[in-house]
Design a protein around this motif. Structure first.
Motif, PDB file in Angstrom:
ATOM      1  N   ARG A  22       0.817  -1.217   0.000  1.00 63.00           N
ATOM      2  CA  ARG A  22       0.000   0.000   0.000  1.00 63.00           C
ATOM      3  C   ARG A  22       0.851   1.268   0.000  1.00 63.00           C
ATOM      4  N   GLY A  23       2.169   1.103   0.063  1.00 60.43           N
ATOM      5  CA  GLY A  23       3.059   2.255  -0.019  1.00 60.43           C
ATOM      6  C   GLY A  23       3.138   3.084   1.244  1.00 60.43           C
ATOM      7  N   ILE A  24       2.864   2.471   2.399  1.00 55.52           N
ATOM      8  CA  ILE A  24       3.050   3.247   3.638  1.00 55.52           C
ATOM      9  C   ILE A  24       4.034   2.536   4.572  1.00 55.52           C
ATOM     10  N   GLY A  25       4.593   3.326   5.459  1.00 57.03           N
ATOM     11  CA  GLY A  25       5.466   2.764   6.475  1.00 57.03           C
ATOM     12  C   GLY A  25       4.622   2.197   7.608  1.00 57.03           C
ATOM     13  N   ILE A  26       5.063   1.054   8.149  1.00 63.72           N
ATOM     14  CA  ILE A  26       4.392   0.509   9.338  1.00 63.72           C
ATOM     15  C   ILE A  26       5.474   0.355  10.401  1.00 63.72           C
ATOM     16  N   GLY A  27       5.302   1.073  11.493  1.00 64.12           N
ATOM     17  CA  GLY A  27       6.404   1.140  12.449  1.00 64.12           C
ATOM     18  C   GLY A  27       6.016   0.801  13.871  1.00 64.12           C
ATOM     19  N   ALA A  28       7.054   0.629  14.701  1.00 60.34           N
ATOM     20  CA  ALA A  28       6.846   0.415  16.129  1.00 60.34           C
ATOM     21  C   ALA A  28       7.908   1.190  16.900  1.00 60.34           C
ATOM     22  N   ALA A  29       7.528   1.700  18.070  1.00 60.46           N
ATOM     23  CA  ALA A  29       8.516   2.284  18.979  1.00 60.46           C
ATOM     24  C   ALA A  29       9.299   1.138  19.600  1.00 60.46           C
ATOM     25  N   VAL A  30      10.614   1.306  19.653  1.00 63.62           N
ATOM     26  CA  VAL A  30      11.483   0.228  20.111  1.00 63.62           C
ATOM     27  C   VAL A  30      12.208   0.637  21.387  1.00 63.62           C
ATOM     28  N   ALA A  31      12.142  -0.268  22.369  1.00 61.45           N
ATOM     29  CA  ALA A  31      12.851  -0.042  23.635  1.00 61.45           C
ATOM     30  C   ALA A  31      14.165  -0.814  23.575  1.00 61.45           C
ATOM     31  N   ILE A  32      15.216  -0.197  24.060  1.00 63.02           N
ATOM     32  CA  ILE A  32      16.544  -0.774  23.863  1.00 63.02           C
ATOM     33  C   ILE A  32      16.741  -2.074  24.656  1.00 63.02           C
ATOM     34  N   ILE A  63      20.766  11.048  25.301  1.00 63.86           N
ATOM     35  CA  ILE A  63      21.762  11.165  24.221  1.00 63.86           C
ATOM     36  C   ILE A  63      22.788  12.279  24.499  1.00 63.86           C
ATOM     37  N   HIS A  64      22.439  13.180  25.420  1.00 65.54           N
ATOM     38  CA  HIS A  64      23.324  14.326  25.710  1.00 65.54           C
ATOM     39  C   HIS A  64      23.376  14.518  27.225  1.00 65.54           C
ATOM     40  N   PRO A  65      23.927  13.505  27.926  1.00 68.01           N
ATOM     41  CA  PRO A  65      23.816  13.481  29.392  1.00 68.01           C
ATOM     42  C   PRO A  65      24.631  14.542  30.110  1.00 68.01           C
ATOM     43  N   GLU A  66      25.675  15.048  29.487  1.00 67.03           N
ATOM     44  CA  GLU A  66      26.458  16.126  30.099  1.00 67.03           C
ATOM     45  C   GLU A  66      26.699  17.199  29.048  1.00 67.03           C
ATOM     46  N   ARG A  67      27.021  18.387  29.505  1.00 64.77           N
ATOM     47  CA  ARG A  67      27.184  19.532  28.594  1.00 64.77           C
ATOM     48  C   ARG A  67      28.073  19.189  27.391  1.00 64.77           C
ATOM     49  N   ASP A  68      29.184  18.494  27.675  1.00 64.18           N
ATOM     50  CA  ASP A  68      30.125  18.209  26.588  1.00 64.18           C
ATOM     51  C   ASP A  68      30.230  16.717  26.269  1.00 64.18           C
ATOM     52  N   ARG A  69      29.169  15.969  26.566  1.00 64.47           N
ATOM     53  CA  ARG A  69      29.237  14.532  26.262  1.00 64.47           C
ATOM     54  C   ARG A  69      27.934  14.040  25.644  1.00 64.47           C
ATOM     55  N   TYR A  70      28.087  13.309  24.574  1.00 60.69           N
ATOM     56  CA  TYR A  70      26.942  12.663  23.928  1.00 60.69           C
ATOM     57  C   TYR A  70      27.118  11.162  24.051  1.00 60.69           C
ATOM     58  N   ASP A  71      25.999  10.438  24.075  1.00 58.87           N
ATOM     59  CA  ASP A  71      26.069   8.983  24.165  1.00 58.87           C
ATOM     60  C   ASP A  71      25.237   8.373  23.038  1.00 58.87           C
ATOM     61  N   PHE A  72      25.944   7.897  22.030  1.00 51.10           N
ATOM     62  CA  PHE A  72      25.245   7.359  20.856  1.00 51.10           C
ATOM     63  C   PHE A  72      25.195   5.832  20.850  1.00 51.10           C
ATOM     64  N   VAL A  73      25.647   5.187  21.929  1.00 53.93           N
ATOM     65  CA  VAL A  73      25.775   3.722  21.895  1.00 53.93           C
ATOM     66  C   VAL A  73      24.416   3.058  21.664  1.00 53.93           C
ATOM     67  N   ALA A  74      23.441   3.364  22.517  1.00 48.99           N
ATOM     68  CA  ALA A  74      22.136   2.691  22.389  1.00 48.99           C
ATOM     69  C   ALA A  74      21.413   3.078  21.081  1.00 48.99           C
ATOM     70  N   ASP A  76      22.685   4.003  18.306  1.00 51.49           N
ATOM     71  CA  ASP A  76      23.380   3.387  17.164  1.00 51.49           C
ATOM     72  C   ASP A  76      23.013   1.907  17.029  1.00 51.49           C
ATOM     73  N   THR A  77      22.850   1.228  18.176  1.00 57.07           N
ATOM     74  CA  THR A  77      22.457  -0.183  18.153  1.00 57.07           C
ATOM     75  C   THR A  77      21.129  -0.338  17.437  1.00 57.07           C
ATOM     76  N   LEU A  78      20.253   0.572  17.754  1.00 57.25           N
ATOM     77  CA  LEU A  78      18.916   0.540  17.157  1.00 57.25           C
ATOM     78  C   LEU A  78      18.934   0.837  15.650  1.00 57.25           C
ATOM     79  N   VAL A  79      19.732   1.813  15.275  1.00 59.29           N
ATOM     80  CA  VAL A  79      19.827   2.168  13.847  1.00 59.29           C
ATOM     81  C   VAL A  79      20.489   1.016  13.077  1.00 59.29           C
ATOM     82  N   ASP A  80      21.477   0.379  13.681  1.00 66.49           N
ATOM     83  CA  ASP A  80      22.118  -0.781  13.026  1.00 66.49           C
ATOM     84  C   ASP A  80      21.110  -1.904  12.823  1.00 66.49           C
TER      85      ASP A  80
END
Ligand code: G3I
Length: 332
Positions: A22-32, A63-74, A76-80
């Motif tokens: 039908r040409g639409i996306g079917i999605g779900a929210a994912v918990a890590i 994703i941005h727990p401290e002023r100068d720190r980002y956390d992309f681990v979780a 990125d796992t999801l995007v992979d």
């Protein structure tokens, strides 16, 4: 609008198979956590859906727990995971008053400082995923329940142009990703959806890069959205040139075991009706449920009572709502 052309062939009785047709996306929210730990969760997710939204891990605080720190681990796992299973990803969310880290809220910032913080946050996160996401819930819930602009740290310190600045900064960081305004209790017609309509109309008229509106759709069988109103709302957004996606659907049935079958049938009807509205609208491009199975929904802890709001039961068996979506996708 043709939305997906996956290279892998989905199981020919799955939601994603019929949604792709039908040409639409079917999605779900994912918990890590279950994504990492539960193979049934991963199997059902990859089999049934062609799109996912991170339920929490892309929000400002994690994703941005401290002023100068980002956390992309979780995230990125999801995007992979999505890449490996030929699924698209909706980013969620860049600006939301409910996910602000202490370092941000505990300090008193000047307008310039806060603009720098927001710009850096958006630029860093959107750039990290440049070319990998189909959409971002750029702005989440900026309109309050009384239909005025929500009184957030951004509004108070930057002023109401924080909204348009945020869209512009995100677009600079990834000119191809679709940028959404996303909100709840505004699926149909009413004061809040009118306020959202006025906001996005103004943004469009001034060429601010906004591409869509997300209708969250956290609803209940006791007070389901009126399909005609939702269709009218989607239509007026289409007239502004905006895409619409149902971004966080779940349907509460209440607690207790009495008449469970009946309540699950009512729930199925609500899912079916909203899928129908989406399929009939030319600008509705995705239908996303807010969780995979009743085992992991945010609803019971939030409302402090049991509920079964999703389309798979706690053992990942399809519920009547799932069957209703399959039927609706097959109905031409
Ligand atoms: O991250 C901590 C974790 O470290 C800790 O062990 C755990 C203990 O309780 O808490 C974890 O944080 C929780 C997080 O979910 C991850 O499980 C938060 O307390 C909890 O408040 C958070 O709830 C999420 C909520 O947004 C607030 O971010 C829900 O799962 C999520 O479903 C909900 O989703 C929102 C959308 O983003 C926007 N629209 C409304 C929707 C429902 O509220």
């Amino acid at each position: 609008m043709v939305f997906l052309s996956g290279s892998t062939q989905p199981a020919n009785d799955s939601l994603r198979f019929f949604a792709q047709k039908r040409g639409i996306g079917i999605g779900a929210a994912v918990a890590i956590r279950p994504l990492r730990k539960d193979s049934s969760y991963r199997t059902v997710l990859a089999r049934e859906f062609n799109m996912l939204t991170p339920e929490n891990v892309m929000k400002f605080k994690p994703i941005h727990p401290e002023r100068d720190r980002y956390d992309f681990v979780a995230p990125d796992t999801l995007v992979d995971f999505a890449k490996r299973h030929d699924m698209q990803v909706r980013g969620h969310t860049l600006v939301w008053y409910q996910s602000e880290p202490d370092w941000l809220t505990a300090n008193k910032w000047t307008r310039e400082e806060l603009m720098t913080i927001l710009r850096e946050h958006i630029n860093t996160v959107v750039s990290h995923y440049r070319g990998q996401l189909v959409a971002w819930d750029m702005m989440n819930e900026a309109i309050a329940d009384n239909a005025s602009l929500r009184d957030t740290i951004w509004l108070k310190t930057i002023g109401q142009d924080y909204i348009e600045l945020a869209f512009r900064w995100a677009h600079e960081a990834d000119p191809k990703v679709r940028l959404f305004y996303n909100d709840y209790d505004s699926e149909g017609l009413g004061a809040k959806s009118d306020a959202i309509y006025a906001l996005v109309k103004d943004l469009r008229q001034r060429d601010v890069p906004i591409h869509g509106v997300g209708l969250q759709m956290h609803v209940s069988i006791n007070n389901p959205p009126n399909p005609e109103d939702v269709a009218a709302n989607i239509k007026r957004l289409n007239d502004l040139g905006l895409e619409v996606q149902i971004t966080e659907m779940d349907v509460r049935i209440g607690s207790g075991t009495e008449n469970l079958e009946q309540r699950l049938a009512q729930q199925a009807a609500v899912y079916r009706n909203m899928m129908r509205v989406c399929l009939e609208a030319e600008n509705c491009t995705a239908f996303v449920v807010w969780g995979l199975s009743d085992r992991h929904s945010w609803i019971p802890s939030h409302y402090n009572q049991p509920d079964l709001p999703l389309i798979f039961d706690k053992s990942f068996r399809p519920k009547p709502a799932y069957e209703a979506l399959i039927e609706e996708l097959q109905r031409m």
